[in-house]
Scaffold this motif. Structure first.
Motif, PDB file in Angstrom:
ATOM      1  N   UNK A   1      59.251  35.771   6.733  1.00  0.00           N
ATOM      2  CA  UNK A   1      57.852  35.366   6.570  1.00  0.00           C
ATOM      3  C   UNK A   1      56.924  36.550   6.845  1.00  0.00           C
ATOM      4  N   UNK A   2      57.243  37.314   7.873  1.00  0.00           N
ATOM      5  CA  UNK A   2      56.412  38.463   8.241  1.00  0.00           C
ATOM      6  C   UNK A   2      56.365  39.487   7.107  1.00  0.00           C
ATOM      7  N   UNK A   3      57.512  39.782   6.518  1.00  0.00           N
ATOM      8  CA  UNK A   3      57.560  40.769   5.434  1.00  0.00           C
ATOM      9  C   UNK A   3      56.747  40.294   4.226  1.00  0.00           C
ATOM     10  N   UNK A   4      56.850  38.985   3.907  1.00  0.00           N
ATOM     11  CA  UNK A   4      56.063  38.458   2.793  1.00  0.00           C
ATOM     12  C   UNK A   4      54.568  38.531   3.100  1.00  0.00           C
ATOM     13  N   UNK A   5      54.195  38.256   4.342  1.00  0.00           N
ATOM     14  CA  UNK A   5      52.795  38.310   4.735  1.00  0.00           C
ATOM     15  C   UNK A   5      52.244  39.735   4.631  1.00  0.00           C
TER      16      UNK A   5
ATOM     17  N   UNK B   1      52.395  45.505  13.500  1.00  0.00           N
ATOM     18  CA  UNK B   1      53.375  46.422  14.083  1.00  0.00           C
ATOM     19  C   UNK B   1      53.312  46.404  15.602  1.00  0.00           C
ATOM     20  N   UNK B   2      52.099  46.263  16.156  1.00  0.00           N
ATOM     21  CA  UNK B   2      51.953  46.273  17.603  1.00  0.00           C
ATOM     22  C   UNK B   2      52.622  45.083  18.272  1.00  0.00           C
ATOM     23  N   UNK B   3      52.558  43.916  17.640  1.00  0.00           N
ATOM     24  CA  UNK B   3      53.212  42.728  18.209  1.00  0.00           C
ATOM     25  C   UNK B   3      54.714  42.924  18.282  1.00  0.00           C
TER      26      UNK B   3
ATOM     27  N   UNK C   1      39.022  49.893   8.812  1.00  0.00           N
ATOM     28  CA  UNK C   1      39.180  48.877   7.766  1.00  0.00           C
ATOM     29  C   UNK C   1      39.968  47.678   8.282  1.00  0.00           C
ATOM     30  N   UNK C   2      39.657  46.509   7.731  1.00  0.00           N
ATOM     31  CA  UNK C   2      40.321  45.277   8.178  1.00  0.00           C
ATOM     32  C   UNK C   2      41.821  45.351   7.938  1.00  0.00           C
ATOM     33  N   UNK C   3      42.239  45.886   6.797  1.00  0.00           N
ATOM     34  CA  UNK C   3      43.670  45.958   6.497  1.00  0.00           C
ATOM     35  C   UNK C   3      44.388  46.819   7.517  1.00  0.00           C
ATOM     36  N   UNK C   4      43.749  47.885   7.973  1.00  0.00           N
ATOM     37  CA  UNK C   4      44.373  48.753   8.967  1.00  0.00           C
ATOM     38  C   UNK C   4      44.511  48.027  10.297  1.00  0.00           C
ATOM     39  N   UNK C   5      43.503  47.257  10.661  1.00  0.00           N
ATOM     40  CA  UNK C   5      43.577  46.492  11.900  1.00  0.00           C
ATOM     41  C   UNK C   5      44.697  45.439  11.836  1.00  0.00           C
TER      42      UNK C   5
ATOM     43  N   UNK D   1      55.517  45.228  21.121  1.00  0.00           N
ATOM     44  CA  UNK D   1      55.463  44.532  22.405  1.00  0.00           C
ATOM     45  C   UNK D   1      56.704  43.660  22.614  1.00  0.00           C
ATOM     46  N   UNK D   2      57.204  43.035  21.537  1.00  0.00           N
ATOM     47  CA  UNK D   2      58.434  42.245  21.654  1.00  0.00           C
ATOM     48  C   UNK D   2      59.609  43.126  22.087  1.00  0.00           C
ATOM     49  N   UNK D   3      59.733  44.296  21.459  1.00  0.00           N
ATOM     50  CA  UNK D   3      60.815  45.211  21.829  1.00  0.00           C
ATOM     51  C   UNK D   3      60.667  45.677  23.268  1.00  0.00           C
ATOM     52  N   UNK D   4      59.424  45.966  23.669  1.00  0.00           N
ATOM     53  CA  UNK D   4      59.197  46.393  25.046  1.00  0.00           C
ATOM     54  C   UNK D   4      59.525  45.268  26.017  1.00  0.00           C
TER      55      UNK D   4
END
Length: 470
Positions: free
Chosen positions: A400-404, A335-337, A325-329, A340-343
């Motif tokens: 902004x991320x949380x609102x999105x 979350x993946x971005x 599903x698009x929402x899952x992607x 990657x920032x933490x890594x």
């Protein structure tokens, strides 16, 4: 109390036998005994040597017998910054803060000599708030250096540097910096009162601990009420605008209060370029801000309701059936971005280029070919991730991320009305937010102030007074 008893008591409280870095140096000048207490590494050795040389050559026996400790301090302590302290707790705090404590036989009080120096790094330009032109210095972890950087830019007697100490164990040094006559007296008094009421053992997280103590914050409201800066020029500019700067020892960031939502659209870069260029960059920053907030929710909403999409936008909709599903992607990439920032933060600098290549491959062709992600979703999320860096506030970026994410989830649950419900919830969260002065978070929009509102979008030209020439 006798001199020997006082020294013995100080030795016990400072744990002289257990701590190798706390030093007690005993001197005898004629028949006068004295002891210097200090922390090794906090005191300038050459200053101590000069002081001891001066003391050993002095004739002080008569002075100790007949004069007060203040006369002794003025006559024999050859250093500028000295103070007479009677309370033992304050004497111990002074030693642990880096000063030298002098105990002299014949006097009940102690003499505190501020001959300290701190290990520090160079005052390089901050990594996350750079400018094309302008000063290249930045705040460091040493408080006295940071106050000097402000003093260097504002040479006015109305500039106040007010000292406070917070934490029963850490006793962290804090400075309130403001301009008398420009800063709101009620705000200064309120911050001063709140600092005096903080009951903590230590400020373990420095500026964040102070921010949470000064600004009551509901954890469900992610929008920041405090603005941070590592640039002395930006801090000095805010002081001249009537704001209050809170400076914390051991932190290279200062707190700027009060802070409204529109303060985050301004950057130092705008003022180091011509007015038209600075205004253009500010407008771009505001536009990108709204795009990062709405581009994926609106696109997903139109995918859920293709009949609402205009004809010219039909090409952007996903026509084929997806494996996921698009929402899952979208949520996977959100979350993946961050993963990657933490890594990236924990990746050695020598391996950063390799990490970038691997990350690009995983989130690029491999993810598309494997059927996990659609190319369109990667495109929009890559834009959102890069656009977040147009403004330096991490706190606002995550708000902004949380609102999105909230809007995406509500749209997935209620495809027809989810976007409007999400917008209403976000509007309520923003409207319920207040500054530290309990005023509107959206000033000068609410309440509306035409001149200040215009300055949000346009960087005004500096106008100086010109003298008439005959």
């Amino acid at each position: 109390m006798k001199y020997t008893d006082r020294c013995k008591q100080l030795n016990e409280k400072l744990r002289l036998q257990e701590n190798f870095d706390i030093v007690a140096k005993t001197l005898q000048v004629q028949d006068v005994h004295m002891t210097l207490y200090f922390v090794d590494g906090f005191v300038k050795d050459e200053v101590l040597e000069k002081m001891m040389e001066f003391l050993l050559k002095a004739d002080m026996k008569t002075t100790v017998q007949q004069e007060s400790v203040y006369v002794f301090c003025d006559r024999f302590v050859s250093y500028l910054e000295t103070d007479v302290v009677a309370e033992e707790e304050k004497q111990i705090t002074a030693v642990l803060s880096g000063s030298v404590l002098m105990i002299v036989d014949g006097y009940e009080e102690g003499i505190v000599i501020d001959a300290r120096t701190y290990p520090t790094r160079s005052m390089a330009e901050p990594e996350d708030d750079r400018v094309l032109r302008g000063s290249r210095d930045g705040f460091v972890e040493t408080l006295v250096f940071n106050t000097a950087l402000i003093r260097r830019r504002i040479r006015d007697t109305r500039l106040h540097m007010e000292y406070h100490s917070v934490g029963s164990i850490s006793k962290t040094d804090i400075v309130l910096c403001y301009m008398e006559g420009l800063a709101d007296d009620a705000l200064v008094q309120d911050i001063r009162h709140k600092l005096s009421q903080i009951q903590v053992e230590a400020l373990t997280m420095a500026q964040e601990s102070i921010a949470e103590a000064l600004v009551p914050h509901k954890w469900l409201n992610p929008f920041p009420k405090v603005r941070y800066s590592e640039r002395p020029d930006a801090a000095a500019s805010n002081v001249l605008e009537g704001k209050v700067i809170v400076m914390i020892d051991n932190s290279p960031s200062v707190l700027i209060l009060p802070t409204t939502f529109f303060d985050f659209v301004q950057e130092a870069q705008d003022y180091y370029l011509p007015p038209i260029t600075g205004s253009y960059l500010r407008l771009i920053r505001i536009m990108v801000f709204f795009l990062t907030l709405f581009v994926t929710p609106i696109w997903y909403y139109l995918n859920c309701n293709p009949d609402f999409a205009p004809d010219w936008f039909q090409f952007a909709l996903i026509q084929d059936n997806m494996n996921l599903p698009i929402i899952l992607q979208l949520l996977m990439l959100e979350l993946g971005i961050d993963a990657l920032k933490l890594a990236s933060l924990n990746t050695p600098s020598s391996l950063n280029s390799s990490f970038s290549i691997i990350g690009a491959l995983i989130l690029g062709d491999f993810a598309v070919n494997a059927g996990w992600l659609a190319p369109e979703i990667i495109l929009y999320m890559a834009f959102v991730a890069l656009a977040n860096f147009t403004q330096p506030s991490y706190e606002l970026g995550y708000a902004i991320k949380f609102m999105r994410i909230m809007m995406l989830i509500i749209i997935a649950l209620l495809p027809r009305f989810g976007l409007w419900i999400g917008l209403a919830i976000m509007a309520f969260i923003l409207a319920s937010n207040k500054t530290i002065t309990h005023t509107s978070y959206f000033y000068p929009l609410f309440p509306f102030h035409a001149h200040d509102f215009k300055m949000i979008f346009a960087r005004k030209k500096l106008r100086g007074k010109s003298s008439n020439r005959s």
